[in-house]
Design a protein around this motif. Structure first.
Motif, PDB file in Angstrom:
ATOM      1  N   CYS A   1     -20.329  19.457  56.957  1.00 14.77           N
ATOM      2  CA  CYS A   1     -18.404  20.250  57.016  1.00 14.77           C
ATOM      3  C   CYS A   1     -17.574  18.999  57.325  1.00 14.77           C
ATOM      4  CB  CYS A   1     -17.808  20.945  58.424  1.00 14.77           C
ATOM      5  SG  CYS A   1     -16.343  21.405  58.477  1.00 14.77           S
ATOM      6  N   PRO A   2     -16.466  18.534  55.413  1.00  8.78           N
ATOM      7  CA  PRO A   2     -15.793  17.451  55.485  1.00  8.78           C
ATOM      8  C   PRO A   2     -14.692  17.295  56.385  1.00  8.78           C
ATOM      9  CG  PRO A   2     -15.083  19.218  53.621  1.00  8.78           C
ATOM     10  CD  PRO A   2     -16.226  19.557  54.495  1.00  8.78           C
ATOM     11  N   SER A   3     -14.668  18.681  57.470  1.00  3.86           N
ATOM     12  CA  SER A   3     -13.436  18.846  57.959  1.00  3.86           C
ATOM     13  C   SER A   3     -13.924  17.800  59.335  1.00  3.86           C
ATOM     14  CB  SER A   3     -12.909  20.508  58.677  1.00  3.86           C
ATOM     15  OG  SER A   3     -12.631  21.167  57.736  1.00  3.86           O
ATOM     16  N   LYS A   4     -14.926  17.882  59.820  1.00  2.00           N
ATOM     17  CA  LYS A   4     -15.197  17.222  61.058  1.00  2.00           C
ATOM     18  C   LYS A   4     -14.933  15.423  61.045  1.00  2.00           C
ATOM     19  CE  LYS A   4     -18.463  20.849  62.085  1.00  2.00           C
ATOM     20  NZ  LYS A   4     -18.140  21.088  63.336  1.00  2.00           N
ATOM     21  N   GLU A   5     -14.125  14.606  61.320  1.00  2.00           N
ATOM     22  CA  GLU A   5     -14.214  14.130  62.208  1.00  2.00           C
ATOM     23  C   GLU A   5     -15.757  12.899  61.564  1.00  2.00           C
ATOM     24  OE1 GLU A   5     -12.328  10.309  61.250  1.00  2.00           O
ATOM     25  OE2 GLU A   5     -10.910  12.277  61.325  1.00  2.00           O
ATOM     26  N   GLU A   6     -16.431  13.387  62.608  1.00  4.12           N
ATOM     27  CA  GLU A   6     -17.727  12.020  62.565  1.00  4.12           C
ATOM     28  C   GLU A   6     -18.230  12.634  61.034  1.00  4.12           C
ATOM     29  OE1 GLU A   6     -18.234  16.036  65.442  1.00  4.12           O
ATOM     30  OE2 GLU A   6     -16.373  14.908  64.272  1.00  4.12           O
ATOM     31  N   VAL A   7     -18.590  13.676  60.398  1.00  2.00           N
ATOM     32  CA  VAL A   7     -18.956  13.618  59.217  1.00  2.00           C
ATOM     33  C   VAL A   7     -17.876  12.959  58.123  1.00  2.00           C
ATOM     34  CG1 VAL A   7     -19.074  15.114  57.135  1.00  2.00           C
ATOM     35  CG2 VAL A   7     -19.746  16.229  59.602  1.00  2.00           C
ATOM     36  N   GLN A   8     -16.918  12.581  58.540  1.00  2.00           N
ATOM     37  CA  GLN A   8     -16.211  11.469  57.030  1.00  2.00           C
ATOM     38  C   GLN A   8     -16.249  10.595  57.962  1.00  2.00           C
ATOM     39  OE1 GLN A   8     -11.311  12.409  57.321  1.00  2.00           O
ATOM     40  NE2 GLN A   8     -12.296  14.829  57.679  1.00  2.00           N
ATOM     41  N   GLU A   9     -16.473   9.611  58.714  1.00  2.00           N
ATOM     42  CA  GLU A   9     -16.881   8.236  59.098  1.00  2.00           C
ATOM     43  C   GLU A   9     -18.121   8.245  58.155  1.00  2.00           C
ATOM     44  OE1 GLU A   9     -14.997   6.237  60.273  1.00  2.00           O
ATOM     45  OE2 GLU A   9     -12.921   7.469  60.528  1.00  2.00           O
ATOM     46  N   HIS A  10     -19.194   9.541  58.625  1.00  2.00           N
ATOM     47  CA  HIS A  10     -20.662   8.909  58.220  1.00  2.00           C
ATOM     48  C   HIS A  10     -20.344   8.788  56.903  1.00  2.00           C
ATOM     49  CE1 HIS A  10     -24.864   9.166  58.395  1.00  2.00           C
ATOM     50  NE2 HIS A  10     -25.017  10.316  57.210  1.00  2.00           N
ATOM     51  N   ILE A  11     -19.508   9.867  55.889  1.00  2.00           N
ATOM     52  CA  ILE A  11     -19.839   9.063  54.488  1.00  2.00           C
ATOM     53  C   ILE A  11     -19.547   8.338  54.488  1.00  2.00           C
ATOM     54  CG2 ILE A  11     -18.717  10.667  52.451  1.00  2.00           C
ATOM     55  CD1 ILE A  11     -19.325  13.515  54.121  1.00  2.00           C
ATOM     56  N   ILE A  12     -18.492   7.826  54.657  1.00  2.73           N
ATOM     57  CA  ILE A  12     -17.438   6.690  54.140  1.00  2.73           C
ATOM     58  C   ILE A  12     -18.100   5.240  54.705  1.00  2.73           C
ATOM     59  CG2 ILE A  12     -15.044   4.970  54.977  1.00  2.73           C
ATOM     60  CD1 ILE A  12     -14.003   7.753  55.823  1.00  2.73           C
ATOM     61  N   LYS A  13     -19.076   5.749  55.556  1.00  8.37           N
ATOM     62  CA  LYS A  13     -19.741   4.081  56.000  1.00  8.37           C
ATOM     63  C   LYS A  13     -21.079   4.201  54.815  1.00  8.37           C
ATOM     64  CE  LYS A  13     -22.889   2.824  59.479  1.00  8.37           C
ATOM     65  NZ  LYS A  13     -23.550   2.892  60.767  1.00  8.37           N
ATOM     66  N   GLN A  14     -20.992   4.966  54.624  1.00 10.39           N
ATOM     67  CA  GLN A  14     -22.413   5.305  53.297  1.00 10.39           C
ATOM     68  C   GLN A  14     -21.452   4.989  51.362  1.00 10.39           C
ATOM     69  OE1 GLN A  14     -23.841   8.306  51.365  1.00 10.39           O
ATOM     70  NE2 GLN A  14     -25.140   7.486  50.671  1.00 10.39           N
ATOM     71  N   ALA A  15     -20.856   5.016  52.231  1.00 14.44           N
ATOM     72  CA  ALA A  15     -19.970   4.034  50.598  1.00 14.44           C
ATOM     73  C   ALA A  15     -18.712   3.065  50.415  1.00 14.44           C
ATOM     74  CB  ALA A  15     -18.295   5.023  50.198  1.00 14.44           C
ATOM     75  N   VAL A  16     -18.643   2.484  51.563  1.00 14.83           N
ATOM     76  CA  VAL A  16     -18.639   1.000  51.915  1.00 14.83           C
ATOM     77  C   VAL A  16     -19.629   0.593  52.144  1.00 14.83           C
ATOM     78  CG1 VAL A  16     -17.640  -0.813  53.579  1.00 14.83           C
ATOM     79  CG2 VAL A  16     -16.386   1.917  52.898  1.00 14.83           C
ATOM     80  N   SER A  17     -20.608   0.449  52.374  1.00 14.45           N
ATOM     81  CA  SER A  17     -21.438  -0.517  52.313  1.00 14.45           C
ATOM     82  C   SER A  17     -21.832  -0.678  51.082  1.00 14.45           C
ATOM     83  CB  SER A  17     -22.909   0.662  53.300  1.00 14.45           C
ATOM     84  OG  SER A  17     -23.583   1.508  52.823  1.00 14.45           O
TER      85      SER A  17
END
Length: 356
Positions: A131-147
Motif C-alpha cells: 500500500c502506497p499510503s503507508k509511510e513505512e512502505v514508502q520508506e522501504h521503496i525509497i530506500k531501494q530506489a536510492v540504493s
C-alpha cells in the motif's frame, strides 16, 4: 532502404537530442532507442558480450535492466564499452519476492471485499501489492530506489508496477482468467486497508466504511491516484539528490491508466516516461500505437512536460513490416523514441526491422 535512411524517415537517428534535464545539465542527450532486459546472472561475460554486440548492431542506446546490485556492477563495464546507458529497472508497488515486505503483513493492499494481498494474489501469483499510503512502505521503496541510484554506472532508476493492481484487466486478458469485468468489482478494487480509510476520512471527512458504493466516489479515486503520485514524487526527489534520473513504465495514456489501475502518471515527477503501448492487450490494431502515443504526449505537455518514449511489445509485432510501422507510428504520435519489451522476446523479424 538502408539503416540510416530508415532511421531518418522514422525520425529516430542515434545522435540524440539536447535536453535540459535538471540533474544532468543542458548537454545531456536523450537516447531514442531503448530495450528492457532481465538479468541472467548465470550467463557468462562471453554470453552477455554476444547479446550486447547484437544490441549495438541495431543501435540500442540505453537499456532498462532488471537485476541485483551485483548484476549492475557486472553489466556496467560491458555496457560502457559499447556506449549503452544503463538504467536500473525496479518493481515498485508489486513486491513479489520481497523478503522484508513479507515480514509485515499489514503493508499489503486490501481489496474491497476485505482480502489482503499478503495471501490473496489477484489474477496471478506474482501479484503481491503493498500500500502506497503507508509511510513505512514508502520508506522501504525509497530506500531501494536510492540504493540503485548510488551504484556506479547507473544513469537512472526506472520504476515499474508503479500503480495499484488492475481494477479492470486489459480486455484481451479477461478471457484467459475466465472473468468479465464490465464494472469495478470489490475483489479487484484496492486499497481498503485501515490506513487508507482513516487517511481518506481525515482528508475528506468521508467514511468509506459507510459508503454504499465507494467505486462511485470521485474523491476516493483521487485519493488513491494521489497516494501513488506522492510516492513517485518522493522517489524523484531522493534519486535526484544522487544526481540520477527517474523514469517509469506506465499504462498507455493517463485517461486509460486512471480507469484500469489508479495511475495518474501525468502528475508524476519524472525525467521521462515510458507508456507501455501494447496494442494487442487492448485488442487494438497497430494503428492504435499512434493514437495512444498522442494521448500520452498531450497529457505530458499539459502537466509534467517530459519526454514520452513509446514502449512496444514484441508479440504484438508479427513481422518486419509491423515492427517498422509501429516505430513510425510512435514517432508520428509525438514520441521521442521507442523502447522494446524485451530482449528475450526478440525474434528474427524484430532484429531485421531494427537493423535494416
Amino acid at each position: 532502404m538502408n539503416k540510416r535512411e530508415f532511421l531518418k524517415l522514422a525520425g529516430l537517428t542515434t545522435t540524440g537530442v539536447m535536453m535540459g534535464l535538471p540533474v544532468m545539465g543542458k548537454s545531456t542527450k536523450l537516447p531514442k532507442r531503448w530495450m528492457w532486459l532481465h538479468a541472467h546472472d548465470d550467463w557468462t561475460n562471453a554470453q552477455w558480450e554476444e547479446k550486447l554486440d547484437k544490441l549495438v548492431e541495431i543501435d540500442i542506446e540505453a537499456v532498462l535492466l532488471g537485476g541485483s546490485e551485483s548484476t549492475f556492477k557486472k553489466m556496467y563495464p560491458l555496457l560502457k564499452k559499447r556506449n549503452i546507458e544503463m538504467h536500473a529497472w525496479m518493481w515498485t508497488l508489486n513486491r513479489n519476492g520481497d523478503k522484508e515486505a513479507k515480514k509485515h503483513p499489514d503493508w499489503y493492499t486490501v481489496s474491497g471485499d476485505g482480502r489482503s494481498c499478503y495471501d490473496y494474489h489477484p489474477y496471478v501469483d506474482y501479484y503481491q501489492w503493498v500500500c502506497p499510503s503507508k509511510e513505512e512502505v514508502q520508506e522501504h521503496i525509497i530506500k531501494q530506489a536510492v540504493s540503485l541510484a548510488k551504484i556506479e554506472g547507473v544513469k537512472g532508476v526506472h520504476l515499474d508496477y508503479v500503480r495499484y493492481s488492475d481494477v479492470i484487466l486489459a480486455s484481451s486478458l479477461q478471457p484467459l482468467y475466465g472473468i468479465v469485468q464490465d464494472k469495478e468489482y470489490p475483489e479487484y478494487d484496492f486499497c481498503y486497508c485501515d490506513t487508507c480509510r482513516d487517511k481518506f476520512l481525515n482528508e475528506s471527512g468521508q467514511d468509506i466504511r459507510k459508503m454504499e458504493d465507494p467505486t462511485q466516489s470521485e474523491e476516493w479515486r483521487q485519493f488513491r491516484y494521489d497516494s501513488v503520485t506522492h510516492l513517485v514524487n518522493r522517489i524523484y526527489d531522493e534519486v535526484h539528490k544522487e544526481g540520477k534520473l527517474l523514469s517509469a513504465a506506465v499504462f498507455p495514456y493517463p485517461e486509460l491508466a486512471r480507469k484500469i489501475c489508479r495511475q495518474s502518471w501525468d502528475d508524476f515527477k519524472l525525467d521521462m516516461v515510458f507508456p507501455m503501448v501494447y496494442n494487442g492487450f487492448y485488442e487494438e490494431p497497430i494503428e492504435w500505437v499512434k493514437f495512444a502515443t498522442e494521448q500520452g504526449v498531450k497529457s505530458s505537455k499539459q502537466k509534467i512536460n517530459k519526454p514520452v518514449i513509446t514502449g512496444l511489445y514484441t508479440p504484438d509485432l508479427k513481422s518486419v513490416e509491423d515492427t517498422k510501422k509501429a516505430i513510425k507510428l510512435a514517432k508520428k504520435g509525438g514520441s521521442k523514441g521507442f523502447a522494446i519489451f524485451d530482449l528475450g522476446g526478440m525474434k528474427a523479424p524484430h532484429w531485421k526491422a531494427l537493423k535494416d
